[in-house]
Design a protein around this motif. Sequence first.
Motif, PDB file in Angstrom:
ATOM      1  N   MET A  77       0.865  -1.186   0.000  1.00 12.36           N
ATOM      2  CA  MET A  77       0.000   0.000   0.000  1.00 12.36           C
ATOM      3  C   MET A  77       0.894   1.226   0.000  1.00 12.36           C
ATOM      4  O   MET A  77       1.915   1.257   0.714  1.00 12.36           O
ATOM      5  N   TYR A  78       0.509   2.221  -0.784  1.00 17.23           N
ATOM      6  CA  TYR A  78       1.265   3.466  -0.833  1.00 17.23           C
ATOM      7  C   TYR A  78       0.347   4.608  -0.397  1.00 17.23           C
ATOM      8  O   TYR A  78      -0.754   4.769  -0.930  1.00 17.23           O
ATOM      9  N   PHE A  79       0.835   5.376   0.562  1.00 18.71           N
ATOM     10  CA  PHE A  79       0.066   6.492   1.098  1.00 18.71           C
ATOM     11  C   PHE A  79       0.771   7.808   0.801  1.00 18.71           C
ATOM     12  O   PHE A  79       1.967   7.962   1.051  1.00 18.71           O
ATOM     13  N   CYS A  80       0.010   8.735   0.288  1.00 16.95           N
ATOM     14  CA  CYS A  80       0.457  10.107   0.129  1.00 16.95           C
ATOM     15  C   CYS A  80       0.100  10.854   1.413  1.00 16.95           C
ATOM     16  O   CYS A  80      -0.966  10.592   2.007  1.00 16.95           O
ATOM     17  N   ALA A  81       0.972  11.746   1.858  1.00 19.22           N
ATOM     18  CA  ALA A  81       0.717  12.445   3.117  1.00 19.22           C
ATOM     19  C   ALA A  81       1.178  13.895   3.030  1.00 19.22           C
ATOM     20  O   ALA A  81       2.121  14.220   2.296  1.00 19.22           O
ATOM     21  N   PHE A  82       0.514  14.735   3.808  1.00 13.36           N
ATOM     22  CA  PHE A  82       0.757  16.182   3.843  1.00 13.36           C
ATOM     23  C   PHE A  82       1.110  16.588   5.255  1.00 13.36           C
ATOM     24  O   PHE A  82       0.541  16.086   6.227  1.00 13.36           O
ATOM     25  N   MET A  83       2.064  17.518   5.357  1.00 16.72           N
ATOM     26  CA  MET A  83       2.412  18.084   6.657  1.00 16.72           C
ATOM     27  C   MET A  83       2.497  19.592   6.529  1.00 16.72           C
ATOM     28  O   MET A  83       3.257  20.108   5.703  1.00 16.72           O
ATOM     29  N   ASN A  84       1.732  20.305   7.364  1.00 15.95           N
ATOM     30  CA  ASN A  84       1.808  21.761   7.410  1.00 15.95           C
ATOM     31  C   ASN A  84       2.948  22.136   8.333  1.00 15.95           C
ATOM     32  O   ASN A  84       2.863  21.940   9.536  1.00 15.95           O
ATOM     33  N   ARG A  85       3.984  22.677   7.787  1.00 13.57           N
ATOM     34  CA  ARG A  85       5.196  22.929   8.549  1.00 13.57           C
ATOM     35  C   ARG A  85       4.994  24.018   9.618  1.00 13.57           C
ATOM     36  O   ARG A  85       5.680  24.039  10.617  1.00 13.57           O
ATOM     37  N   ASP A  86       4.052  24.932   9.367  1.00 10.43           N
ATOM     38  CA  ASP A  86       3.916  26.081  10.250  1.00 10.43           C
ATOM     39  C   ASP A  86       3.095  25.811  11.507  1.00 10.43           C
ATOM     40  O   ASP A  86       3.243  26.509  12.507  1.00 10.43           O
ATOM     41  N   SER A  87       2.194  24.855  11.458  1.00  9.49           N
ATOM     42  CA  SER A  87       1.300  24.695  12.599  1.00  9.49           C
ATOM     43  C   SER A  87       1.620  23.480  13.441  1.00  9.49           C
ATOM     44  O   SER A  87       1.458  23.507  14.647  1.00  9.49           O
ATOM     45  N   SER A  88       2.031  22.401  12.845  1.00  3.89           N
ATOM     46  CA  SER A  88       2.363  21.210  13.619  1.00  3.89           C
ATOM     47  C   SER A  88       3.108  20.250  12.715  1.00  3.89           C
ATOM     48  O   SER A  88       3.284  20.503  11.532  1.00  3.89           O
ATOM     49  N   TYR A  89       3.517  19.168  13.283  1.00  4.96           N
ATOM     50  CA  TYR A  89       4.256  18.185  12.514  1.00  4.96           C
ATOM     51  C   TYR A  89       3.389  16.971  12.178  1.00  4.96           C
ATOM     52  O   TYR A  89       3.888  15.944  11.776  1.00  4.96           O
ATOM     53  N   LYS A  90       2.092  17.107  12.327  1.00  5.07           N
ATOM     54  CA  LYS A  90       1.255  15.940  12.104  1.00  5.07           C
ATOM     55  C   LYS A  90       1.069  15.683  10.615  1.00  5.07           C
ATOM     56  O   LYS A  90       1.069  16.601   9.793  1.00  5.07           O
ATOM     57  N   LEU A  91       0.905  14.406  10.285  1.00  4.57           N
ATOM     58  CA  LEU A  91       0.706  13.974   8.910  1.00  4.57           C
ATOM     59  C   LEU A  91      -0.771  13.747   8.636  1.00  4.57           C
ATOM     60  O   LEU A  91      -1.474  13.149   9.444  1.00  4.57           O
ATOM     61  N   ILE A  92      -1.216  14.218   7.482  1.00  4.33           N
ATOM     62  CA  ILE A  92      -2.570  13.933   7.009  1.00  4.33           C
ATOM     63  C   ILE A  92      -2.420  13.013   5.818  1.00  4.33           C
ATOM     64  O   ILE A  92      -1.764  13.370   4.828  1.00  4.33           O
ATOM     65  N   PHE A  93      -3.032  11.838   5.911  1.00  2.00           N
ATOM     66  CA  PHE A  93      -2.839  10.794   4.913  1.00  2.00           C
ATOM     67  C   PHE A  93      -3.995  10.721   3.930  1.00  2.00           C
ATOM     68  O   PHE A  93      -5.151  10.990   4.264  1.00  2.00           O
ATOM     69  N   GLY A  94      -3.663  10.307   2.708  1.00  3.45           N
ATOM     70  CA  GLY A  94      -4.679   9.906   1.757  1.00  3.45           C
ATOM     71  C   GLY A  94      -5.155   8.501   2.082  1.00  3.45           C
ATOM     72  O   GLY A  94      -4.667   7.859   3.019  1.00  3.45           O
ATOM     73  N   SER A  95      -6.093   8.023   1.282  1.00  2.00           N
ATOM     74  CA  SER A  95      -6.714   6.723   1.561  1.00  2.00           C
ATOM     75  C   SER A  95      -5.872   5.540   1.090  1.00  2.00           C
ATOM     76  O   SER A  95      -6.170   4.398   1.408  1.00  2.00           O
ATOM     77  N   GLY A  96      -4.833   5.822   0.318  1.00  6.81           N
ATOM     78  CA  GLY A  96      -3.912   4.768  -0.084  1.00  6.81           C
ATOM     79  C   GLY A  96      -4.215   4.174  -1.455  1.00  6.81           C
ATOM     80  O   GLY A  96      -5.357   4.184  -1.936  1.00  6.81           O
ATOM     81  N   THR A  97      -3.165   3.656  -2.072  1.00  4.99           N
ATOM     82  CA  THR A  97      -3.255   2.916  -3.337  1.00  4.99           C
ATOM     83  C   THR A  97      -2.550   1.583  -3.145  1.00  4.99           C
ATOM     84  O   THR A  97      -1.391   1.547  -2.736  1.00  4.99           O
ATOM     85  N   ARG A  98      -3.273   0.521  -3.426  1.00  5.45           N
ATOM     86  CA  ARG A  98      -2.664  -0.811  -3.316  1.00  5.45           C
ATOM     87  C   ARG A  98      -1.980  -1.139  -4.628  1.00  5.45           C
ATOM     88  O   ARG A  98      -2.627  -1.184  -5.677  1.00  5.45           O
ATOM     89  N   LEU A  99      -0.676  -1.343  -4.591  1.00  2.21           N
ATOM     90  CA  LEU A  99       0.101  -1.650  -5.795  1.00  2.21           C
ATOM     91  C   LEU A  99       0.510  -3.112  -5.785  1.00  2.21           C
ATOM     92  O   LEU A  99       1.067  -3.609  -4.805  1.00  2.21           O
ATOM     93  N   LEU A 100       0.208  -3.772  -6.906  1.00  2.98           N
ATOM     94  CA  LEU A 100       0.627  -5.156  -7.097  1.00  2.98           C
ATOM     95  C   LEU A 100       1.623  -5.210  -8.244  1.00  2.98           C
ATOM     96  O   LEU A 100       1.324  -4.746  -9.352  1.00  2.98           O
ATOM     97  N   VAL A 101       2.803  -5.748  -7.978  1.00  2.58           N
ATOM     98  CA  VAL A 101       3.798  -5.946  -9.014  1.00  2.58           C
ATOM     99  C   VAL A 101       3.733  -7.404  -9.444  1.00  2.58           C
ATOM    100  O   VAL A 101       3.966  -8.309  -8.637  1.00  2.58           O
ATOM    101  N   ARG A 102       3.426  -7.631 -10.716  1.00  7.79           N
ATOM    102  CA  ARG A 102       3.249  -8.990 -11.244  1.00  7.79           C
ATOM    103  C   ARG A 102       4.567  -9.519 -11.790  1.00  7.79           C
ATOM    104  O   ARG A 102       5.295  -8.795 -12.468  1.00  7.79           O
ATOM    105  N   PRO A 103       4.874 -10.780 -11.515  1.00  8.02           N
ATOM    106  CA  PRO A 103       6.132 -11.342 -12.039  1.00  8.02           C
ATOM    107  C   PRO A 103       6.057 -11.605 -13.537  1.00  8.02           C
ATOM    108  O   PRO A 103       4.970 -11.680 -14.103  1.00  8.02           O
TER     109      PRO A 103
END
Lengths: 115, 115
Positions: free
Chosen positions: A89-115
Amino acid sequence: AQTVTQSQPEMSVQEAETVTLSCTYDTSESNYYLFWYKQPPSRQMILVIRQEAYKQQNATENRFSVNFQKAAKSFSLKISDSQLGDTAMYFCAFMNRDSSYKLIFGSGTRLLVRP
Amino acid sequence: DAGVIQSPRHEVTEMGQEVTLRCKPISGHNSLFWYRQTMMRGLELLIYFNNNVPIDDSGMPEDRFSAKMPNASFSTLKIQPSEPRDSAVYFCASSGPLHGNTEAFFGQGTRLTVV
């Protein structure tokens, strides 16, 4: 309030090929960071790559690179030469540097790499 | 450094029981975060400490949840009484001044199941 949107719930790619995961965000802030985190089946959250909003140059980490379009509020992740170990699963996340260090995450993308 | 250490890795408890999750951040880090991950709500911040002081607890769902950080090397998240809807993976993360507090390191999470 900031929001992060990942519109691709699942993606699939053939081993050794390239795949791009999409992320958009919404904010009125100017000083922020964007991140991509990887969560393999072990559930460990692993930082893949980080982008500082004030830097115009796109971040790269080996096979991973981003396309940061600040005006469009878009932050996509490109994985080159995909490997089986990239399956996660890959999550994109945002952090507002000025107000806090907390991360706000997206809902995620499940990536499958096929052989 | 061993990274962020969480215990237990798995916890199964009966509804109504008290549950305590534990976290040891990386030495030298001054920010600590508790996140919860569920299928329905994704990854959401519960509470954030800076220098052992709670800064933002707006994500704590209700009074049944409480978190403490008695010193720089230990934090707890307590749920009393627990309910089935509390079932989730709970992550602890820490960050420090070396990277301007912009790189969060996650523990392996505690999978909580309330039956």
